[in-house]
Design an enzyme around this catalytic site. Structure first.
Site, PDB file in Angstrom:
ATOM      1  N   GLU A  90      -4.645  -8.997   3.552  1.00 50.14           N
ATOM      2  CA  GLU A  90      -5.232  -8.737   4.920  1.00 50.14           C
ATOM      3  C   GLU A  90      -6.422  -9.597   5.164  1.00 50.14           C
ATOM      4  OE1 GLU A  90      -3.879  -6.626   2.652  1.00 50.14           O
ATOM      5  OE2 GLU A  90      -2.724  -5.023   3.985  1.00 50.14           O
TER       6      GLU A  90
ATOM      7  N   GLU B 262       0.870  -1.269  -0.042  1.00 48.58           N
ATOM      8  CA  GLU B 262       0.055   0.002   0.162  1.00 48.58           C
ATOM      9  C   GLU B 262       0.910   1.349  -0.161  1.00 48.58           C
ATOM     10  OE1 GLU B 262      -2.267  -1.600   3.254  1.00 48.58           O
ATOM     11  OE2 GLU B 262      -4.059  -0.882   2.365  1.00 48.58           O
TER      12      GLU B 262
HETATM   13  C1  LIG Z   1      -2.773  -1.619   7.129  1.00 47.68           C
HETATM   14  C2  LIG Z   1      -2.512  -3.022   6.412  1.00 47.68           C
HETATM   15  O1  LIG Z   1      -3.290  -3.049   5.501  1.00 47.68           O
HETATM   16  C3  LIG Z   1      -2.597  -3.852   7.501  1.00 47.68           C
HETATM   17  C4  LIG Z   1      -1.428  -4.963   7.311  1.00 47.68           C
HETATM   18  O2  LIG Z   1      -0.448  -4.619   6.502  1.00 47.68           O
HETATM   19  S1  LIG Z   1      -1.569  -6.485   8.030  1.00 47.68           S
HETATM   20  C5  LIG Z   1      -0.292  -7.300   7.453  1.00 47.68           C
HETATM   21  C6  LIG Z   1      -0.176  -7.759   6.129  1.00 47.68           C
HETATM   22  N1  LIG Z   1       0.869  -8.522   5.904  1.00 47.68           N
HETATM   23  C7  LIG Z   1       0.655 -10.124   5.933  1.00 47.68           C
HETATM   24  O3  LIG Z   1      -0.364 -10.720   6.072  1.00 47.68           O
HETATM   25  C8  LIG Z   1       2.204 -10.667   5.818  1.00 47.68           C
HETATM   26  C9  LIG Z   1       2.416 -11.518   6.792  1.00 47.68           C
HETATM   27  N2  LIG Z   1       3.625 -12.165   6.694  1.00 47.68           N
HETATM   28  C10 LIG Z   1       3.482 -13.300   5.794  1.00 47.68           C
HETATM   29  O4  LIG Z   1       2.726 -13.830   5.090  1.00 47.68           O
HETATM   30  C11 LIG Z   1       5.069 -14.135   5.766  1.00 47.68           C
HETATM   31  O5  LIG Z   1       5.825 -13.691   6.993  1.00 47.68           O
HETATM   32  C12 LIG Z   1       5.946 -13.940   4.499  1.00 47.68           C
HETATM   33  C13 LIG Z   1       5.344 -14.086   3.396  1.00 47.68           C
HETATM   34  C14 LIG Z   1       6.156 -12.091   4.572  1.00 47.68           C
HETATM   35  C15 LIG Z   1       7.291 -14.499   4.721  1.00 47.68           C
HETATM   36  O6  LIG Z   1       7.031 -15.881   5.115  1.00 47.68           O
HETATM   37  P1  LIG Z   1       8.283 -16.816   5.436  1.00 47.68           P
HETATM   38  O7  LIG Z   1       9.214 -16.700   4.687  1.00 47.68           O
HETATM   39  O8  LIG Z   1       7.444 -18.184   5.405  1.00 47.68           O
HETATM   40  O9  LIG Z   1       8.465 -16.331   6.813  1.00 47.68           O
HETATM   41  P2  LIG Z   1       7.699 -16.372   8.134  1.00 47.68           P
HETATM   42  O10 LIG Z   1       8.265 -17.341   9.196  1.00 47.68           O
HETATM   43  O11 LIG Z   1       6.209 -16.220   8.041  1.00 47.68           O
HETATM   44  O12 LIG Z   1       8.104 -14.693   8.751  1.00 47.68           O
HETATM   45  C16 LIG Z   1       9.444 -14.250   9.490  1.00 47.68           C
HETATM   46  C17 LIG Z   1       9.195 -13.814  10.576  1.00 47.68           C
HETATM   47  O13 LIG Z   1       8.733 -12.194  10.198  1.00 47.68           O
HETATM   48  C18 LIG Z   1       7.493 -12.021  11.110  1.00 47.68           C
HETATM   49  N3  LIG Z   1       6.610 -11.294  10.380  1.00 47.68           N
HETATM   50  C19 LIG Z   1       6.379 -11.378   8.865  1.00 47.68           C
HETATM   51  N4  LIG Z   1       5.516 -10.193   8.457  1.00 47.68           N
HETATM   52  C20 LIG Z   1       5.042  -9.706   9.671  1.00 47.68           C
HETATM   53  C21 LIG Z   1       4.027  -8.762  10.048  1.00 47.68           C
HETATM   54  N5  LIG Z   1       3.391  -8.219   9.004  1.00 47.68           N
HETATM   55  N6  LIG Z   1       3.714  -8.639  10.961  1.00 47.68           N
HETATM   56  C22 LIG Z   1       4.329  -9.442  12.345  1.00 47.68           C
HETATM   57  N7  LIG Z   1       5.207 -10.359  12.022  1.00 47.68           N
HETATM   58  C23 LIG Z   1       5.628 -10.563  10.700  1.00 47.68           C
HETATM   59  C24 LIG Z   1       6.895 -13.422  11.332  1.00 47.68           C
HETATM   60  O14 LIG Z   1       6.074 -13.401  12.363  1.00 47.68           O
HETATM   61  C25 LIG Z   1       8.191 -14.306  11.679  1.00 47.68           C
HETATM   62  O15 LIG Z   1       8.676 -13.976  13.048  1.00 47.68           O
HETATM   63  P3  LIG Z   1       9.526 -14.831  13.810  1.00 47.68           P
HETATM   64  O16 LIG Z   1      10.665 -15.075  12.910  1.00 47.68           O
HETATM   65  O17 LIG Z   1       9.742 -14.107  14.901  1.00 47.68           O
HETATM   66  O18 LIG Z   1       8.470 -16.015  13.880  1.00 47.68           O
END
Ligand SMILES: C[C@H](O)CC(=O)SCCNC(=O)CCNC(=O)[C@H](O)C(C)(C)COP(=O)(O)OP(=O)(O)OC[C@H]1O[C@@H](n2cnc3c(N)ncnc32)[C@H](O)[C@@H]1OP(=O)(O)O
Length: 790
Positions: free
Chosen positions: A211, A191
């Site tokens: 999301e 975004e």
């Molecule tokens: C206002 C906005 O619209 C609202 C938002 O942005 S809500 C957030 C939207 N973003 C997401 O849903 C992405 C969430 N993250 C993911 O899908 C996956 O972490 C990823 C695809 C980026 C990476 O995946 P992968 O390589 O398997 O690593 P993964 O183990 O999941 O993540 C690595 C670390 O980063 C953290 N992390 C990644 N993205 C994060 C996030 N957005 N918030 C918090 N922690 C996050 C994971 O919790 C993990 O932490 P840890 O090592 O302490 O356990």
């Protein structure tokens, strides 16, 4: 401040030329860190650097050594003059370099706002390049912030970034921003990038707005900008599926302006920014774009279809309809209205039950990856490139499929060529199925199948890194296989069993390899179901557990580590679920009503239809082990055996609780009622000979509260590392609805006291099957959440 005056090429021409031609030498790079706090409490929010020249190619995003030097740099609020002569600032999305995924912390949003304000004030900054750090742009808002909002109910903690940052500071200003994307631009990260005038990306970056998977909608303009960049059909698809796309696909769709090599990313982004400033390219305000939206009537039709799809496929998930409504608002009433509605709905949804549950699932999945004294003990996980699978039946072929689609070589061992061919055929069919559902690319099919090799003996086992035994649940057969493979495999080859119930100590009893024996319990169909239970005995080495956790990640499964016990964690909670359904049936409740109630509760199929699909043999084998270990609290129903005795095998022979007629809807088989009556006679538990009278809610409670009860025992006995692991087991192993957050999370939303009181009264009426566990009693009495660690 939503009013905006768009900045076009005509504005850009007012800037002086920025790039001195033929510059002799680049000045040294200077990094400015923006920090908050004082003394030792100082937190680096982000660093700001300006570029020396167009020729300077150092990409310190991918230069860890460079980053180390940066960290040592003094924290100065200085914008060094020699750099600013080129008029560019580079803002880095880097909150403490240690965070690999650059998820956006609140401090970072404040820091960005302040830095943007300064960049806007300064005459010597004409454009901004927004980058990530260590090869990642951003994976969005820190999800723990969402959890914090949910725990406290304090919505004011939620960031105010949509208008305040993205519109007022990035998009709606005279100085253009260009996003330089690498690795990920997900959620709020994408975004931010869409608020920029252009997006330049390195190859294979992953982009998306997932999301909805968290129970919310994008909250920083994603619902409005995505459709304006990629068109409405693709935007709806990306938002409702939560799927990520690559930067190459993004380029095709118009989300990405250019894909360049990682080495060129900064130079190209910088050049793009300069081109805008110097009028060679337009400054694009994406919210003002409408060329990709199409005619309003067509848009309305598309949204209507999306609404119907959401209604059918995402019941109990309000975020889907809400997302469609918000997109529609922007299309009908204009993007400003859309943005305001998005902000309001995003904040409302943050506090919804669904979002609380789905955020819990996301964070619990990550918590399950941290196993004390194993993942923190410094072992470096080894690669598992070649795996031998023993047994090509339903489980073995599913496991082999899951491995080869993730580029792991498989040797499939069977007892004769007929069975081997059957196994190979099933694997090919599994992969074809994935291709058909667009879950695996057709052009990779041949390569994946080429990784599979059949074998009728153990000769080739000496070359493999791991063996997964997947034969039927017969302890002496498994013991002899382990005895045999120990002779053929190298001494550091991992020896795993896919048993779902049998004690692993017993399986490895005749070997001297206890330290490398473990359970790797996948669920059927193994190429589709996400859970892996990694089962350790007292003697399994930490190294082996780390290796298998790495493998789980590579084959895209969700692992939980559990201690050895009969039925482990997932089947310990699954079998009481099935037994409870059998118990109700024997108490006189209609089995088809039970299936309907359970589906309405949110399970994909009911327990009796599930028996038909998975086959009665699997259920009976699991039940036998469960009853042998936990007989005092089991319910033994003759029903399934009677079904088998009457020549029924479920869907596989077209004769089950349901009729399986070609091209026909699923229909209950009325002739089953006779068998049911026979079962009721044999158990003779119907009080006063009259079927019990229960409401739909009572049916759901009588089926799921025993599951909660057993989950409590699993936690109490320390079978799982933490209570949230059992939530993951229920969601990914038995398909308990994720929008309830898992079995214990759901139980806590109802209250331990209530569950305890119901179980206590049913146990008086119907016996020990319902007897509340000590853990449940204790927590109910002390009003402690079941999911809270002790
Ligand atoms: C206002 C906005 O619209 C609202 C938002 O942005 S809500 C957030 C939207 N973003 C997401 O849903 C992405 C969430 N993250 C993911 O899908 C996956 O972490 C990823 C695809 C980026 C990476 O995946 P992968 O390589 O398997 O690593 P993964 O183990 O999941 O993540 C690595 C670390 O980063 C953290 N992390 C990644 N993205 C994060 C996030 N957005 N918030 C918090 N922690 C996050 C994971 O919790 C993990 O932490 P840890 O090592 O302490 O356990």
């Amino acid at each position: 401040m939503l009013d905006r005056g768009s900045v076009s090429a005509s504005h850009a021409s007012q800037y002086a030329p920025l790039m001195p031609q033929g510059e002799a030498s680049a000045p040294a790079k200077v990094i400015v860190q923006i920090a908050i706090g004082a003394g030792s409490a100082i937190k680096v929010v982000h660093r700001v650097a300006v570029f020396p020249s167009q020729a300077e190619k150092t990409d310190y995003m991918s230069d860890p050594a460079g980053m180390a030097n940066e960290r040592a740099a003094p924290q100065l609020f200085v914008w060094p003059k020699p750099w600013l002569q080129f008029g560019l600032a580079k803002l880095k999305l880097d909150y403490l370099h240690e965070l690999e995924f650059n998820y956006v912390k609140l401090e970072m949003i404040d820091g960005l706002k302040k830095t943007y304000d300064e960049a806007m004030r300064r005459d010597d900054v004409k454009a901004i390049v927004l980058t990530g750090a260590s090869g990642k742009f951003s994976s969005g808002l820190d999800i723990t912030i969402i959890q914090e909002v949910q725990k406290t109910g304090d919505i004011s903690i939620a960031p105010d970034a949509s208008v305040d940052l993205v519109i007022n500071r990035i998009e709606d200003v005279k100085k253009p921003s260009v996003a330089a994307i690498q690795g990920f631009a997900i959620g709020g990260g994408l975004e931010l990038a869409m608020g920029c005038s252009a997006r330049i990306s390195a190859p294979k970056a992953q982009l998306g707005l997932p999301e909805l998977k968290l129970g919310v909608i994008p909250g920083c303009g994603g619902t409005q900008r995505l459709a304006r960049l990629v068109g409405l059909p693709k935007a709806i698809d990306m938002l409702l599926s939560s799927n990520l796309i690559t930067s190459e696909e993004g380029k095709e769709l118009g989300l990405i302006d250019s894909v360049v090599s990682p080495d060129e990313l900064l130079t190209a982004s910088r050049q793009w920014a300069i081109d805008i400033v110097e009028g060679r390219r337009s400054q694009i305000n994406c919210l003002h774009k409408s060329d990709k939206l199409g005619h309003i009537l067509l848009s309305k039709k598309l949204l209507e279809t999306a609404r119907e799809h959401a209604q059918k496929n995402f019941q109990n998930k309000p975020q889907y309809q809400a997302c469609i409504d918000v997109i529609e608002e922007g299309i009908i009433s204009g993007p400003s209205s859309g943005i305001l509605k998005e902000d309001r709905v995003f904040k409302e949804l943050l506090l919804s039950k669904t979002a609380k549950s789905l955020v819990h699932v996301f964070l619990s999945e990550r918590a399950a990856l941290k196993v004390p004294r194993i993942t923190d003990s410094g072992f470096k996980a080894r690669n598992i490139d070649r795996v031998a699978v023993v047994g090509g039946g339903l489980m073995g072929s599913g496991i082999a499929s899951a491995l080869i689609i993730n580029n792991i070589h498989v040797i499939l061992k069977e007892v004769n060529s007929e069975y081997l061919q059957k196994g190979v055929k099933s694997i090919a069919a599994n992969l074809q199925g994935l291709v058909k559902r667009a879950e695996f690319p057709h052009d990779k099919l041949e390569n994946a199948l080429s990784l599979l090799k059949g074998a009728l003996d153990y000769e080739e086992f000496k070359t493999v890194d791991m063996v997964i035994e997947a034969v039927y649940e017969d302890i002496s057969l498994k013991q002899s296989i382990f005895e045999e493979i120990e002779k053929f495999c190298s001494p550091d080859c991992i020896l795993a069993s896919n048993t779902s119930t049998i004690d692993l100590n017993a399986i490895g009893e005749r070997t001297n390899s206890q330290d490398r024996i473990l359970g790797v319990h996948l669920f059927s169909p193994a190429h589709l179901m996400p859970l892996i239970e990694i089962i350790l005995t007292e003697r399994t080495s930490a190294q082996v557990i780390c290796d298998v956790m790495k493998l789980a990640k590579i084959i895209r499964k969700v692992p939980i580590v559990v201690k050895n016990c009969t039925c482990f964690a997932a089947n310990r909670i699954f079998l009481p679920y099935m037994q409870a359904a059998d118990l109700l049936a024997n108490l006189g409740v209609d089995i088809f009503r039970i299936d309907r109630v359970i589906c309405e509760f949110g399970m994909r199929i009911g327990p009796f239809q599930l028996q038909d699909l998975s086959g009665y043999g699997v259920y009976l084998a699991g039940l036998k082990e469960f009853i042998a270990a936990y007989g005092e609290r089991s319910f033994q129903s003759p029903l399934v055996q009677l079904m088998v005795d009457s020549g029924r095998a479920g869907k596989s022979n077209g004769k089950g609780y349901y009729l399986y007629e070609k091209d026909s809807w699923l229909k209950p088989d009325p002739s089953v009622l006779q068998i049911l009556e026979e079962s009721r006679k044999l158990t003779s538990i119907i009080p006063d000979g009259k079927p019990i009278s229960v409401t739909d809610q009572e049916i759901a409670e009588m089926i799921f509260f025993p599951v909660v009860n057993e989950a409590c025992r699993v936690v109490d006995e320390g079978i799982v590392v933490q209570a949230s692991d059992i939530d993951i087991a229920s969601v990914h192993g038995m398909k308990f609805p994720a929008h309830y957050g898992g079995i214990l999370f759901w139980a806590d939303s109802i209250g331990a006291e209530y569950i305890y009181s119901r179980l206590a009264s049913w146990s008086e009426a119907y016996g020990n099957f319902f007897k509340p566990s000590n853990f449940l009693k204790d927590r109910a009495t002390k009003s402690i959440l079941l999911g809270e660690s002790s």
